[in-house]
Design a protein around this motif. Structure first.
Motif, PDB file in Angstrom:
ATOM      1  N   ILE A 163       0.852  -1.203   0.000  1.00 29.28           N
ATOM      2  CA  ILE A 163       0.000   0.000   0.000  1.00 29.28           C
ATOM      3  C   ILE A 163       0.882   1.244   0.000  1.00 29.28           C
ATOM      4  O   ILE A 163       0.639   2.198  -0.751  1.00 29.28           O
ATOM      5  N   PHE A 164       1.930   1.205   0.812  1.00 32.39           N
ATOM      6  CA  PHE A 164       2.818   2.366   0.890  1.00 32.39           C
ATOM      7  C   PHE A 164       3.491   2.618  -0.466  1.00 32.39           C
ATOM      8  O   PHE A 164       3.594   3.759  -0.928  1.00 32.39           O
ATOM      9  N   GLU A 165       3.911   1.546  -1.103  1.00 36.69           N
ATOM     10  CA  GLU A 165       4.557   1.686  -2.414  1.00 36.69           C
ATOM     11  C   GLU A 165       3.571   2.278  -3.436  1.00 36.69           C
ATOM     12  O   GLU A 165       3.907   3.179  -4.204  1.00 36.69           O
ATOM     13  N   ALA A 166       2.331   1.792  -3.380  1.00 37.27           N
ATOM     14  CA  ALA A 166       1.317   2.296  -4.317  1.00 37.27           C
ATOM     15  C   ALA A 166       0.998   3.769  -4.043  1.00 37.27           C
ATOM     16  O   ALA A 166       0.821   4.565  -4.974  1.00 37.27           O
ATOM     17  N   MET A 167       0.968   4.132  -2.769  1.00 40.71           N
ATOM     18  CA  MET A 167       0.717   5.552  -2.412  1.00 40.71           C
ATOM     19  C   MET A 167       1.844   6.432  -2.934  1.00 40.71           C
ATOM     20  O   MET A 167       1.613   7.525  -3.456  1.00 40.71           O
ATOM     21  N   THR A 168       3.062   5.942  -2.747  1.00 39.36           N
ATOM     22  CA  THR A 168       4.230   6.722  -3.165  1.00 39.36           C
ATOM     23  C   THR A 168       4.209   6.923  -4.676  1.00 39.36           C
ATOM     24  O   THR A 168       4.387   8.040  -5.180  1.00 39.36           O
ATOM     25  N   LYS A 169       3.976   5.817  -5.379  1.00 40.38           N
ATOM     26  CA  LYS A 169       3.931   5.863  -6.846  1.00 40.38           C
ATOM     27  C   LYS A 169       2.864   6.853  -7.307  1.00 40.38           C
ATOM     28  O   LYS A 169       3.085   7.685  -8.181  1.00 40.38           O
ATOM     29  N   CYS A 170       1.692   6.746  -6.697  1.00 38.65           N
ATOM     30  CA  CYS A 170       0.577   7.617  -7.082  1.00 38.65           C
ATOM     31  C   CYS A 170       0.927   9.068  -6.807  1.00 38.65           C
ATOM     32  O   CYS A 170       0.711   9.931  -7.660  1.00 38.65           O
ATOM     33  N   TYR A 171       1.470   9.320  -5.633  1.00 42.22           N
ATOM     34  CA  TYR A 171       1.745  10.715  -5.261  1.00 42.22           C
ATOM     35  C   TYR A 171       2.806  11.337  -6.175  1.00 42.22           C
ATOM     36  O   TYR A 171       2.724  12.504  -6.527  1.00 42.22           O
ATOM     37  N   LEU A 172       3.790  10.535  -6.545  1.00 40.62           N
ATOM     38  CA  LEU A 172       4.888  11.085  -7.348  1.00 40.62           C
ATOM     39  C   LEU A 172       4.557  11.161  -8.838  1.00 40.62           C
ATOM     40  O   LEU A 172       5.279  11.807  -9.591  1.00 40.62           O
ATOM     41  N   SER A 173       3.476  10.493  -9.233  1.00 34.14           N
ATOM     42  CA  SER A 173       3.198  10.459 -10.686  1.00 34.14           C
ATOM     43  C   SER A 173       2.440  11.713 -11.153  1.00 34.14           C
ATOM     44  O   SER A 173       1.800  12.376 -10.393  1.00 34.14           O
TER      45      SER A 173
END
Ligand code: S3P
Length: 173
Positions: A163-173
């Motif tokens: 979940i954290f990885e997906a949040m990070t990816k989403c936020y940075l994209s």
């Protein structure tokens, strides 16, 4: 890297609190929970508020605690399942931080909720079939709110790290 406030939204059983706590611990965020804040301030458990004073009173308490959530310094803020679905709250949360929708399928939610329905006043006493119908119906009403989140993360059976990885990816994209 993230905005100060990260709001977790989603249906009961989607892991807003359980995953939120684990992510906060592992990645060093503060953790807050709208239901816990209400319980602490009002001095009653959510189930007691529903039982003694009804859902309307609980929704009023949610409204009353919203300004306070927005004042919190920083961290992950788990919101109750019905919390984002009133008074432009999604829009306001989007203005104050990052919103993350933990999106789960009705089947997954059913399996999670069957294990904990007794603590949740809106679903206590429902059998599996009734509960599944309620989840599906509620989601048709609530999805339009949850879907306004900045990040929509498929969250069936996911680990906190995922979940954290997906949040990070989403936020940075
Ligand atoms: C509710 C969800 C609960 C709690 C209350 C009402 C809802 O929180 O706020 O029982 O309306 O979906 P969780 O989503 O944390 O279970």
């Amino acid at each position: 890297m993230f905005p100060d406030k990260i709001f977790f939204v989603g249906y009961m059983g989607s892991g807003k609190t359980s995953l939120g706590k684990k992510i906060a611990k592992k990645y060093n965020f503060n953790f807050y929970d709208s239901d816990a804040i209400i319980e602490q301030q009002y001095g009653k458990k959510i189930s007691e508020i529903f039982r003694d004073e009804g859902e309307r009173k609980f929704r009023d308490l949610e409204s009353a605690c919203f300004p306070e959530l927005l004042q919190l310094q920083s961290g992950i803020i788990s919101t109750g399942g019905g919390f984002p679905c009133a008074d432009s709250r999604m829009e306001i949360m989007n203005q104050h931080g990052l919103t993350v929708y933990l999106k789960c399928t009705p089947k997954f939610l059913l399996s999670r909720l069957l294990q904990s329905s007794s603590e949740r006043p809106l679903i206590s006493g429902l059998n599996a079939e009734m509960l599944l119908q309620k989840i599906i119906l509620d989601l048709t009403i609530r999805e339009p709110y949850y879907s306004q989140a900045n990040c929509i993360i498929e969250a069936d059976a996911r680990q906190p790290e995922e979940i954290f990885e997906a949040m990070t990816k989403c936020y940075l994209s």
